[in-house]
Design a protein around this motif. Structure first.
Motif, mmCIF file in Angstrom:
data_model
loop_
_atom_site.group_PDB
_atom_site.id
_atom_site.type_symbol
_atom_site.label_atom_id
_atom_site.label_comp_id
_atom_site.label_asym_id
_atom_site.label_seq_id
_atom_site.Cartn_x
_atom_site.Cartn_y
_atom_site.Cartn_z
ATOM 1 N N GLN A 159 0.918 -1.187 -0.078
ATOM 2 C CA GLN A 159 0.031 0.102 0.011
ATOM 3 C C GLN A 159 0.951 1.184 -0.035
ATOM 4 O O GLN A 159 2.021 1.219 0.603
ATOM 5 C CB GLN A 159 -0.836 -0.064 1.258
ATOM 6 C CG GLN A 159 -1.732 -1.440 1.461
ATOM 7 C CD GLN A 159 -2.247 -1.229 2.871
ATOM 8 O OE1 GLN A 159 -2.337 -0.558 3.450
ATOM 9 N NE2 GLN A 159 -2.637 -2.537 3.231
ATOM 10 N N THR A 160 0.592 2.179 -0.813
ATOM 11 C CA THR A 160 1.476 3.374 -0.758
ATOM 12 C C THR A 160 0.475 4.774 -0.699
ATOM 13 O O THR A 160 -0.581 4.604 -0.967
ATOM 14 C CB THR A 160 2.229 3.499 -2.094
ATOM 15 O OG1 THR A 160 1.357 3.465 -3.291
ATOM 16 C CG2 THR A 160 3.155 2.563 -2.186
ATOM 17 N N THR A 161 0.917 5.748 -0.340
ATOM 18 C CA THR A 161 0.544 7.096 -0.150
ATOM 19 C C THR A 161 1.542 8.149 -0.491
ATOM 20 O O THR A 161 2.854 7.992 -0.140
ATOM 21 C CB THR A 161 0.155 7.475 1.193
ATOM 22 O OG1 THR A 161 -0.891 6.616 1.772
ATOM 23 C CG2 THR A 161 -0.795 8.581 1.239
ATOM 24 N N LEU A 162 1.085 8.831 -1.872
ATOM 25 C CA LEU A 162 2.096 9.575 -2.344
ATOM 26 C C LEU A 162 1.704 11.201 -1.690
ATOM 27 O O LEU A 162 0.522 11.507 -2.012
ATOM 28 C CB LEU A 162 2.194 9.512 -3.611
ATOM 29 C CG LEU A 162 2.529 8.224 -4.172
ATOM 30 C CD1 LEU A 162 2.551 8.046 -5.726
ATOM 31 C CD2 LEU A 162 3.739 7.639 -3.648
ATOM 32 N N ILE A 163 2.637 11.904 -1.342
ATOM 33 C CA ILE A 163 2.518 13.405 -0.847
ATOM 34 C C ILE A 163 2.943 14.031 -1.913
ATOM 35 O O ILE A 163 4.198 14.430 -1.979
ATOM 36 C CB ILE A 163 2.914 13.594 0.520
ATOM 37 C CG1 ILE A 163 2.766 12.496 1.441
ATOM 38 C CG2 ILE A 163 2.741 14.810 1.031
ATOM 39 C CD1 ILE A 163 1.390 12.555 1.948
ATOM 40 N N PRO A 164 1.981 15.186 -2.605
ATOM 41 C CA PRO A 164 2.395 16.061 -3.357
ATOM 42 C C PRO A 164 3.315 17.336 -2.621
ATOM 43 O O PRO A 164 2.999 17.474 -1.610
ATOM 44 C CB PRO A 164 1.124 16.670 -4.084
ATOM 45 C CG PRO A 164 0.133 16.498 -3.139
ATOM 46 C CD PRO A 164 0.493 15.194 -2.472
ATOM 47 N N PRO A 165 4.019 18.025 -3.494
ATOM 48 C CA PRO A 165 4.411 19.177 -2.578
ATOM 49 C C PRO A 165 3.912 20.568 -2.573
ATOM 50 O O PRO A 165 2.620 20.558 -3.388
ATOM 51 C CB PRO A 165 5.983 19.504 -3.732
ATOM 52 C CG PRO A 165 5.248 19.253 -4.939
ATOM 53 C CD PRO A 165 4.526 17.884 -4.867
ATOM 54 N N GLU A 166 3.968 21.416 -1.801
ATOM 55 C CA GLU A 166 3.348 22.616 -1.779
ATOM 56 C C GLU A 166 3.823 23.556 -3.018
ATOM 57 O O GLU A 166 4.570 23.076 -3.641
ATOM 58 C CB GLU A 166 3.624 23.344 -0.582
ATOM 59 C CG GLU A 166 3.322 22.349 0.816
ATOM 60 C CD GLU A 166 1.874 21.986 1.078
ATOM 61 O OE1 GLU A 166 0.996 22.957 0.972
ATOM 62 O OE2 GLU A 166 1.658 20.789 0.956
ATOM 63 N N ALA A 167 2.991 24.654 -3.011
ATOM 64 C CA ALA A 167 3.635 25.531 -4.289
ATOM 65 C C ALA A 167 4.875 25.958 -4.187
ATOM 66 O O ALA A 167 5.668 26.061 -5.430
ATOM 67 C CB ALA A 167 2.466 26.709 -4.269
ATOM 68 N N ASN A 168 5.543 25.978 -3.216
ATOM 69 C CA ASN A 168 7.144 26.360 -3.035
ATOM 70 C C ASN A 168 8.030 25.261 -3.328
ATOM 71 O O ASN A 168 9.316 25.504 -3.313
ATOM 72 C CB ASN A 168 7.357 26.872 -1.503
ATOM 73 C CG ASN A 168 7.314 25.922 -0.657
ATOM 74 O OD1 ASN A 168 6.902 24.835 -0.879
ATOM 75 N ND2 ASN A 168 7.723 26.326 0.697
ATOM 76 N N GLY A 169 7.404 23.961 -3.580
ATOM 77 C CA GLY A 169 8.329 22.922 -4.137
ATOM 78 C C GLY A 169 8.732 21.908 -2.903
ATOM 79 O O GLY A 169 9.451 20.992 -3.195
#
Ligand SMILES: Cc1ncc(COP(=O)(O)O)c(C=O)c1O
Length: 392
Positions: A116-126
């Motif tokens: 099982q995986t959860t992928l976290i995106p970056p915020e607008a600042n990268g």
């Protein structure tokens, strides 16, 4: 103008002279396997590889030399960590910025063992927000994987805060240091990190075919070996030795590569990572300032503070496909950059460049100069000018 190589995030060039001399010495005068013989040449090879391990442990802040496992590239190191740790029923948290050397093993494990995986995106600042990793924790979270610096934007990620979140729940923290090792001081000993993976041929200035995985004390009990075979030790035993580094290093070493890496590590230690870091950051600043004057150029994550960046910059030039731009720079100006998705599709999804062919990436090494930056910017100016005002 000599060749202008600005693709050091892929692999660094040139290498220090001492690296070329060390490989030449090995190939011409030694040429024997490591850990396998009782000749004078074999003893010299063993001694150089031991010194390489010691230097790598010093540069990476590993607790002791045998905790640095030599591999054949950063991808190999990340595969060893991921496939070695993860079991059916496990959950992993990673960022969407990861390189395919993390994404693809995770996909494979999703299919093969139901990971099982959860992928976290970056915020607008990268940068990723650590609290989102905490919110994604599950009782079966075995590991958190986060790259230290993005190979697309150069933005440094908050590995300390995310590592502390992993540590607090007994999960392992894996950091991909492919774009940070050699570019800034790192100390595994002082970080809440269990597995630190990277290449020998990028910021560490060694030859291709070298990589490493540094393992915190005790963590080896949770990482199975992927390859079994001859180690030159305990040959009477049918089983892979438990001791480090033999547990993970089967088969002949890349001895010429490790000769080169030993020499490059010595060069880096002599030069000092602080000096290298400030040189590369000054080139980054120079390039960003000059690009700001080109209206058709868009640079990504340009407002990130210096302390949160390495010398990697992504940009686009209006009206040009990045691949086309890279080809013009190479053919007409002898400037080598890298275009496309840089094996990190998720990073481009968050930049909005996934559908449009990615970006053009410029990346520095200790050998990059302000002349390189000037030449690159002048060339870009010329290319942009030719499009805006074609000759009549
Ligand atoms: C962030 C990152 N991780 C991993 C890798 C893989 O390293 P290697 O090319 O040594 O396999 C790269 C290579 O570009 C990278 O940029």
């Amino acid at each position: 103008m000599p060749r202008c190589y600005l693709d050091n995030a892929a692999t660094s060039w040139p290498k220090p002279e001492c690296v070329l001399a060390a490989i030449d010495h090995y190939q011409r005068e030694l040429g024997v396997a490591a850990g396998r013989g009782a000749t004078r040449a074999a003893f010299e090879v063993d001694a150089v590889i031991a010194r390489c391990r010691l230097r790598a442990a010093q540069v990476l802040g590993a607790e002791s030399p045998e905790r640095v496992i030599f591999t054949f590239n950063g991808t190999d190191s990340l595969n060893l960590a991921l496939h070695g740790v993860l079991k059916p029923g496990d959950h992993v948290i990673a960022s969407t910025l990861e390189h395919n050397s993390v994404n693809r093993p995770l996909s494979e494990l999703r299919q093969r063992i139901g990971l099982q995986t959860t992928l976290i995106p970056p915020e607008a600042n990268g940068r990723v927000e650590p609290a989102r990793f905490r919110d994604a924790l599950r009782p079966n979270t075995r590991l958190i994987a986060l790259l230290h610096a993005s190979n697309v934007t150069g933005v440094i990620q908050p590995i300390e805060d995310v590592g502390t979140i992993a540590r607090n729940v007994g999960a392992l923290m894996l950091v991909d240091a492919a774009q940070s090792a050699g570019h800034l001081p790192i100390s595994l000993r002082e970080l809440p990190v269990d597995l630190l993976a990277g290449s020998g041929h990028k910021g560490l200035l060694g030859p291709l075919g070298t990589g490493w995985l540094a393992i915190r004390a005790g963590v080896e009990d949770r990482v199975t070996s992927l390859r079994q075979g001859g180690t030159g030790s305990l040959s009477e035993d049918d089983h892979q030795p438990d001791r480090l580094p033999d547990k993970y290093e089967s088969g002949n070493h890349n001895a010429p590569g490790l000769f080169g890496l030993e020499a490059s590590l010595a060069w880096l230690q002599d030069r000092g990572l602080d000096v290298i870091r400030s040189h590369e950051l000054s080139l980054r600043r120079l390039l960003l300032d000059q690009l700001a004057e080109l209206p058709n150029v868009h640079t990504f994550c340009r407002d990130i503070r210096d302390e949160q960046a390495v010398g990697v910059i992504s940009l686009t030039l209006a009206g040009f496909d990045p691949q086309e731009l890279a080809a013009i720079l190479d053919h007409d100006f002898d400037i080598q950059t890298r275009a496309g998705l840089h094996c990190a599709p998720g990073a481009h999804r968050s930049l909005g460049t996934f559908e449009s062919g990615g970006t053009l990436r410029v990346s520095f090494s200790p050998f990059s100069t302000s002349d390189d930056v000037e030449h690159f910017v002048q060339s870009l100016r010329q290319i942009a000018g030719e499009v805006m005002w074609p000759a009549t």
